[in-house]
Write a protein that holds these residues in place. Sequence first.
Motif, PDB file in Angstrom:
ATOM      1  N   THR A  88      36.944  12.581  -9.383  1.00 54.87           N
ATOM      2  CA  THR A  88      36.674  11.338 -10.112  1.00 54.87           C
ATOM      3  C   THR A  88      36.862  10.133  -9.203  1.00 54.87           C
ATOM      4  N   GLN A  89      37.930  10.149  -8.403  1.00 53.14           N
ATOM      5  CA  GLN A  89      38.161   9.041  -7.464  1.00 53.14           C
ATOM      6  C   GLN A  89      37.040   8.946  -6.443  1.00 53.14           C
ATOM      7  N   LEU A  90      36.588  10.094  -5.938  1.00 57.49           N
ATOM      8  CA  LEU A  90      35.512  10.096  -4.949  1.00 57.49           C
ATOM      9  C   LEU A  90      34.240   9.485  -5.539  1.00 57.49           C
ATOM     10  N   LEU A  91      33.871   9.922  -6.759  1.00 54.77           N
ATOM     11  CA  LEU A  91      32.673   9.378  -7.395  1.00 54.77           C
ATOM     12  C   LEU A  91      32.823   7.885  -7.682  1.00 54.77           C
ATOM     13  N   THR A  92      33.998   7.485  -8.101  1.00 56.17           N
ATOM     14  CA  THR A  92      34.240   6.068  -8.370  1.00 56.17           C
ATOM     15  C   THR A  92      34.125   5.260  -7.086  1.00 56.17           C
ATOM     16  N   ASN A  93      34.681   5.768  -5.999  1.00 59.88           N
ATOM     17  CA  ASN A  93      34.593   5.057  -4.717  1.00 59.88           C
ATOM     18  C   ASN A  93      33.146   4.951  -4.250  1.00 59.88           C
ATOM     19  N   ILE A  94      32.356   6.004  -4.462  1.00 60.71           N
ATOM     20  CA  ILE A  94      30.937   5.962  -4.082  1.00 60.71           C
ATOM     21  C   ILE A  94      30.206   4.906  -4.900  1.00 60.71           C
ATOM     22  N   GLN A  95      30.494   4.858  -6.214  1.00 60.68           N
ATOM     23  CA  GLN A  95      29.845   3.867  -7.088  1.00 60.68           C
ATOM     24  C   GLN A  95      30.246   2.449  -6.691  1.00 60.68           C
ATOM     25  N   VAL A  96      31.527   2.241  -6.377  1.00 63.70           N
ATOM     26  CA  VAL A  96      32.001   0.913  -5.965  1.00 63.70           C
ATOM     27  C   VAL A  96      31.337   0.505  -4.660  1.00 63.70           C
ATOM     28  N   ALA A  97      31.215   1.442  -3.717  1.00 69.04           N
ATOM     29  CA  ALA A  97      30.568   1.127  -2.438  1.00 69.04           C
ATOM     30  C   ALA A  97      29.089   0.786  -2.656  1.00 69.04           C
ATOM     31  N   ALA A  98      28.419   1.532  -3.532  1.00 63.90           N
ATOM     32  CA  ALA A  98      27.001   1.252  -3.802  1.00 63.90           C
ATOM     33  C   ALA A  98      26.856  -0.119  -4.460  1.00 63.90           C
ATOM     34  N   ASP A  99      27.733  -0.432  -5.397  1.00 67.47           N
ATOM     35  CA  ASP A  99      27.685  -1.744  -6.043  1.00 67.47           C
ATOM     36  C   ASP A  99      27.933  -2.868  -5.034  1.00 67.47           C
ATOM     37  N   ALA A 100      28.861  -2.641  -4.101  1.00 70.62           N
ATOM     38  CA  ALA A 100      29.152  -3.659  -3.085  1.00 70.62           C
ATOM     39  C   ALA A 100      27.937  -3.863  -2.183  1.00 70.62           C
ATOM     40  N   ARG A 101      27.275  -2.769  -1.786  1.00 69.20           N
ATOM     41  CA  ARG A 101      26.067  -2.896  -0.952  1.00 69.20           C
ATOM     42  C   ARG A 101      24.954  -3.627  -1.698  1.00 69.20           C
ATOM     43  N   GLU A 102      24.807  -3.307  -2.989  1.00 71.93           N
ATOM     44  CA  GLU A 102      23.769  -3.974  -3.783  1.00 71.93           C
ATOM     45  C   GLU A 102      24.073  -5.472  -3.924  1.00 71.93           C
ATOM     46  N   THR A 103      25.319  -5.807  -4.126  1.00 68.82           N
ATOM     47  CA  THR A 103      25.712  -7.224  -4.225  1.00 68.82           C
ATOM     48  C   THR A 103      25.445  -7.945  -2.909  1.00 68.82           C
ATOM     49  N   GLN A 104      25.775  -7.303  -1.814  1.00 72.39           N
ATOM     50  CA  GLN A 104      25.532  -7.877  -0.492  1.00 72.39           C
ATOM     51  C   GLN A 104      24.029  -8.070  -0.264  1.00 72.39           C
ATOM     52  N   ARG A 105      23.225  -7.067  -0.648  1.00 70.92           N
ATOM     53  CA  ARG A 105      21.770  -7.165  -0.470  1.00 70.92           C
ATOM     54  C   ARG A 105      21.198  -8.319  -1.274  1.00 70.92           C
ATOM     55  N   ARG A 106      21.681  -8.454  -2.527  1.00 77.43           N
ATOM     56  CA  ARG A 106      21.182  -9.541  -3.374  1.00 77.43           C
ATOM     57  C   ARG A 106      21.593 -10.909  -2.817  1.00 77.43           C
ATOM     58  N   ALA A 107      22.810 -10.982  -2.296  1.00 76.60           N
ATOM     59  CA  ALA A 107      23.276 -12.256  -1.714  1.00 76.60           C
ATOM     60  C   ALA A 107      22.409 -12.621  -0.512  1.00 76.60           C
ATOM     61  N   GLU A 108      22.095 -11.640   0.348  1.00 79.10           N
ATOM     62  CA  GLU A 108      21.245 -11.903   1.506  1.00 79.10           C
ATOM     63  C   GLU A 108      19.836 -12.290   1.069  1.00 79.10           C
ATOM     64  N   GLU A 109      19.340 -11.629   0.022  1.00 79.50           N
ATOM     65  CA  GLU A 109      18.003 -11.939  -0.495  1.00 79.50           C
ATOM     66  C   GLU A 109      17.960 -13.363  -1.043  1.00 79.50           C
ATOM     67  N   ASP A 110      18.998 -13.758  -1.790  1.00 78.96           N
ATOM     68  CA  ASP A 110      19.077 -15.127  -2.309  1.00 78.96           C
ATOM     69  C   ASP A 110      19.133 -16.158  -1.174  1.00 78.96           C
ATOM     70  N   GLU A 111      19.879 -15.816  -0.126  1.00 79.60           N
ATOM     71  CA  GLU A 111      19.979 -16.724   1.016  1.00 79.60           C
ATOM     72  C   GLU A 111      18.622 -16.876   1.697  1.00 79.60           C
ATOM     73  N   LEU A 112      17.886 -15.768   1.831  1.00 79.12           N
ATOM     74  CA  LEU A 112      16.551 -15.822   2.438  1.00 79.12           C
ATOM     75  C   LEU A 112      15.606 -16.655   1.567  1.00 79.12           C
ATOM     76  N   LYS A 113      15.689 -16.504   0.233  1.00 80.03           N
ATOM     77  CA  LYS A 113      14.864 -17.281  -0.681  1.00 80.03           C
ATOM     78  C   LYS A 113      15.176 -18.772  -0.547  1.00 80.03           C
TER      79      LYS A 113
END
Length: 116
Positions: A88-113
């Motif tokens: 459960t911890q492993l899956l949660t950590n994977i989900q948190v990492a994916a969410d962090a990458r998605e947030t970072q991608r969106r922030a970079e996309e907003d900055e480019l816009k």
Amino acid sequence: MSWAALAEGEPEGPGELRVRRPSLNSEEPEERIAARRPRIAARLEAKRREALGEDPDAKKAEAEELSRSHKQIEESRQRLAKLLNDGTQLLTNIQVAADARETQRRAEEDELKRQR
């Protein structure tokens, strides 16, 4: 009072009755016979169990096996609980990492816009 005195059936204090057990060293044949009877009965019972295929120490071994099996069951439950928790911890950590990458991608996309 000593163990020897208890074994001989001596009274513990004044006024107590002396209970005498049958003795193999007695002068009376009936008393010697009475002393042998429990030993003979135990020996016959052991032979009967052996003939039936029962182990005289089977109850002790069975109790020990039960305690060992209960211990093994408890260890297995703990191991399974740990595996479930770790998974459960492993899956949660994977989900948190994916969410962090998605947030970072969106922030970079907003900055480019914003720069465009």
